[in-house]
Scaffold this motif. Sequence first.
Motif, PDB file in Angstrom:
ATOM      1  N   ALA A 157      -4.954  34.210 -86.990  1.00  0.00           N
ATOM      2  CA  ALA A 157      -6.126  35.076 -86.844  1.00  0.00           C
ATOM      3  C   ALA A 157      -7.202  34.621 -87.836  1.00  0.00           C
ATOM      4  O   ALA A 157      -6.901  34.271 -88.974  1.00  0.00           O
ATOM      5  CB  ALA A 157      -5.744  36.516 -87.104  1.00  0.00           C
ATOM      6  N   ILE A 158      -8.471  34.593 -87.383  1.00  0.00           N
ATOM      7  CA  ILE A 158      -9.588  34.168 -88.230  1.00  0.00           C
ATOM      8  C   ILE A 158     -10.658  35.248 -88.196  1.00  0.00           C
ATOM      9  O   ILE A 158     -11.095  35.675 -87.117  1.00  0.00           O
ATOM     10  CB  ILE A 158     -10.167  32.828 -87.735  1.00  0.00           C
ATOM     11  N   ARG A 159     -11.083  35.678 -89.362  1.00  0.00           N
ATOM     12  CA  ARG A 159     -12.122  36.697 -89.433  1.00  0.00           C
ATOM     13  C   ARG A 159     -13.490  36.065 -89.183  1.00  0.00           C
ATOM     14  O   ARG A 159     -13.809  35.005 -89.692  1.00  0.00           O
ATOM     15  CB  ARG A 159     -12.099  37.371 -90.800  1.00  0.00           C
ATOM     16  N   ARG A 198     -24.000  34.960 -86.826  1.00  0.00           N
ATOM     17  CA  ARG A 198     -24.199  33.706 -87.542  1.00  0.00           C
ATOM     18  C   ARG A 198     -23.167  32.689 -87.056  1.00  0.00           C
ATOM     19  O   ARG A 198     -22.072  33.053 -86.606  1.00  0.00           O
ATOM     20  CB  ARG A 198     -24.073  33.899 -89.048  1.00  0.00           C
ATOM     21  N   THR A 199     -23.501  31.419 -87.147  1.00  0.00           N
ATOM     22  CA  THR A 199     -22.568  30.343 -86.835  1.00  0.00           C
ATOM     23  C   THR A 199     -21.757  30.038 -88.084  1.00  0.00           C
ATOM     24  O   THR A 199     -22.309  29.903 -89.176  1.00  0.00           O
ATOM     25  CB  THR A 199     -23.325  29.086 -86.384  1.00  0.00           C
ATOM     26  N   GLU A 200     -20.444  29.946 -87.906  1.00  0.00           N
ATOM     27  CA  GLU A 200     -19.586  29.638 -89.046  1.00  0.00           C
ATOM     28  C   GLU A 200     -18.860  28.315 -88.826  1.00  0.00           C
ATOM     29  O   GLU A 200     -18.410  28.024 -87.717  1.00  0.00           O
ATOM     30  CB  GLU A 200     -18.574  30.766 -89.284  1.00  0.00           C
ATOM     31  N   TYR A 201     -18.766  27.545 -89.894  1.00  0.00           N
ATOM     32  CA  TYR A 201     -18.051  26.270 -89.881  1.00  0.00           C
ATOM     33  C   TYR A 201     -16.885  26.388 -90.857  1.00  0.00           C
ATOM     34  O   TYR A 201     -17.082  26.392 -92.069  1.00  0.00           O
ATOM     35  CB  TYR A 201     -18.980  25.139 -90.276  1.00  0.00           C
ATOM     36  N   GLN A 202     -15.689  26.515 -90.309  1.00  0.00           N
ATOM     37  CA  GLN A 202     -14.510  26.686 -91.149  1.00  0.00           C
ATOM     38  C   GLN A 202     -13.674  25.418 -91.119  1.00  0.00           C
ATOM     39  O   GLN A 202     -13.527  24.767 -90.081  1.00  0.00           O
ATOM     40  CB  GLN A 202     -13.705  27.901 -90.686  1.00  0.00           C
ATOM     41  N   ARG A 203     -13.129  25.081 -92.279  1.00  0.00           N
ATOM     42  CA  ARG A 203     -12.351  23.855 -92.395  1.00  0.00           C
ATOM     43  C   ARG A 203     -10.975  24.069 -91.790  1.00  0.00           C
ATOM     44  O   ARG A 203     -10.292  25.055 -92.093  1.00  0.00           O
ATOM     45  CB  ARG A 203     -12.223  23.443 -93.866  1.00  0.00           C
ATOM     46  N   ALA A 244      -8.251  35.724 -82.485  1.00  0.00           N
ATOM     47  CA  ALA A 244      -6.842  36.124 -82.495  1.00  0.00           C
ATOM     48  C   ALA A 244      -5.953  34.900 -82.295  1.00  0.00           C
ATOM     49  O   ALA A 244      -6.406  33.858 -81.803  1.00  0.00           O
ATOM     50  CB  ALA A 244      -6.580  37.154 -81.394  1.00  0.00           C
ATOM     51  N   VAL A 245      -4.700  35.041 -82.686  1.00  0.00           N
ATOM     52  CA  VAL A 245      -3.742  33.958 -82.464  1.00  0.00           C
ATOM     53  C   VAL A 245      -3.690  33.635 -80.969  1.00  0.00           C
ATOM     54  O   VAL A 245      -3.584  34.525 -80.121  1.00  0.00           O
ATOM     55  CB  VAL A 245      -2.341  34.364 -82.968  1.00  0.00           C
ATOM     56  N   GLY A 246      -3.789  32.349 -80.640  1.00  0.00           N
ATOM     57  CA  GLY A 246      -3.748  31.916 -79.245  1.00  0.00           C
ATOM     58  C   GLY A 246      -5.102  31.791 -78.582  1.00  0.00           C
ATOM     59  O   GLY A 246      -5.203  31.226 -77.487  1.00  0.00           O
ATOM     60  N   ASP A 247      -6.160  32.305 -79.212  1.00  0.00           N
ATOM     61  CA  ASP A 247      -7.505  32.164 -78.641  1.00  0.00           C
ATOM     62  C   ASP A 247      -7.934  30.694 -78.662  1.00  0.00           C
ATOM     63  O   ASP A 247      -7.632  29.947 -79.606  1.00  0.00           O
ATOM     64  CB  ASP A 247      -8.519  32.974 -79.439  1.00  0.00           C
ATOM     65  N   LYS A 248      -8.643  30.292 -77.626  1.00  0.00           N
ATOM     66  CA  LYS A 248      -9.217  28.955 -77.596  1.00  0.00           C
ATOM     67  C   LYS A 248     -10.471  28.926 -78.468  1.00  0.00           C
ATOM     68  O   LYS A 248     -11.359  29.776 -78.310  1.00  0.00           O
ATOM     69  CB  LYS A 248      -9.587  28.562 -76.165  1.00  0.00           C
TER      70      LYS A 248
END
Length: 433
Positions: free
Chosen positions: A363-365, A370-375, A419-423
């Motif tokens: 899961a990612i908050r 806004r556009t987010e760039y997560q590593r 959520a887990v499993g989301d594309k």
Amino acid sequence: MKSAAMPPVSLQDILNQIPDYDANALPVAKAQEIIAQFVVPIHAVEKLNLRQALGRVLADNIISGINVPAHDNSAMDGYALRGQDLPSAQSKRFRVAGTAFAGHAYQREIGQDECVRIMTGAVMPDGCDTVIPQELIALHDEQTIDIPTLIVRPGDNRRMKGEDLAQGKTALLKGKILKPADLGLLASLGIGEVAVQRRLRVAFFSTGDELRSLGETLDDGCVYDSNRYTLHAMLTRLGCEIIDMGVVKDDPASLEASFRNACENADVIITSGGVSAGAADYTKQMMAQIGDVAFWNIKMRPGRSMVFGKIESNGKSAYLFGLPGNPVAVMVTFYFLARHALFILMGASAPPLPVIRVNSTMAIRKRPGRTEYQRGILASQANGELGVSITGAQGSGILRSMSEANCMIVLHEEQNNVAVGDKIEVLLFDGFI
């Protein structure tokens, strides 16, 4: 001397055409669009030997002056024959009329049920249009071979004249960044020297009284300047001519002198730090005095504060990218806002970004707006499919996260929590960073 052409309109003219333009809340896509509209390619060409041209930008289309290959030739070692003589109902015996070697054309035309032993790359003998691989025949004696039925079709294993490149056709397009295969292609056309765009000159420096260069004593409250090293590496990867101007202190006189010096010696200036709302952030003020500038708060994370424009000094001008100070924000704004503009300025056709969609393994908050760039770390899962997870804490000062990651997770402005499993969309570092 610099040779960048002046744009037909000012930056402000472009901004006036943007509906609902808000300098304090600019979407990433709009920022990218404005930058791309404003920058103009440099126009200066030099000729280089092929061995020096790797990674350079091609200045003109390359038209093939010859056919490659110059003749029909064999794609493998075997026996050349007429396709009409191939056996259909049962195996057939052929007389070996001679041997054709690469670089030495076989001079006589063969007759019915004759063949010529042929080596890979050898010119097809007159009348022959098919090659039987040598491992598929049965050697009867030195003068005859037996060929089984239905092992090849007429025309198989023959490379056609001009199959790689036909005379008069375009071999490479202007703007291509030359890769090893391109240099080999040019060599195959007999071209030993090629016209390329001159390197884009980029000056960069860091701002901040707290910054120390490597080798200096690290006083209380100070940090080593990492941004100049990541910027140097990123610019080197793009093939730019680099001017490292070091660390500039937080005072207006020093900043103005550095901006003017950079402007008079480079096509582009990139700074890190000094673009937020802090009391010592003089960069925006200085840029407004000497150039045509937009001040942006971009709806992105990391990298909200960024400045872009064009400044002038003593009759010369340079584009300016004022990046944030935090290390990850520097890299993210460089790759997603400055990089494409540098390709345009170089006269290069920007390579497409390697983006794929994969399942999130966690899961990612994320909040919309806004556009987010997560590593991220992309890896194969137990079911064999690719999945991605974030590296951990995503603070813009955690440079370790960029080192550990192998991709960037791109969460667009309208997206919500994942959520887990989301594309989700993933941009691979390979070929990008």
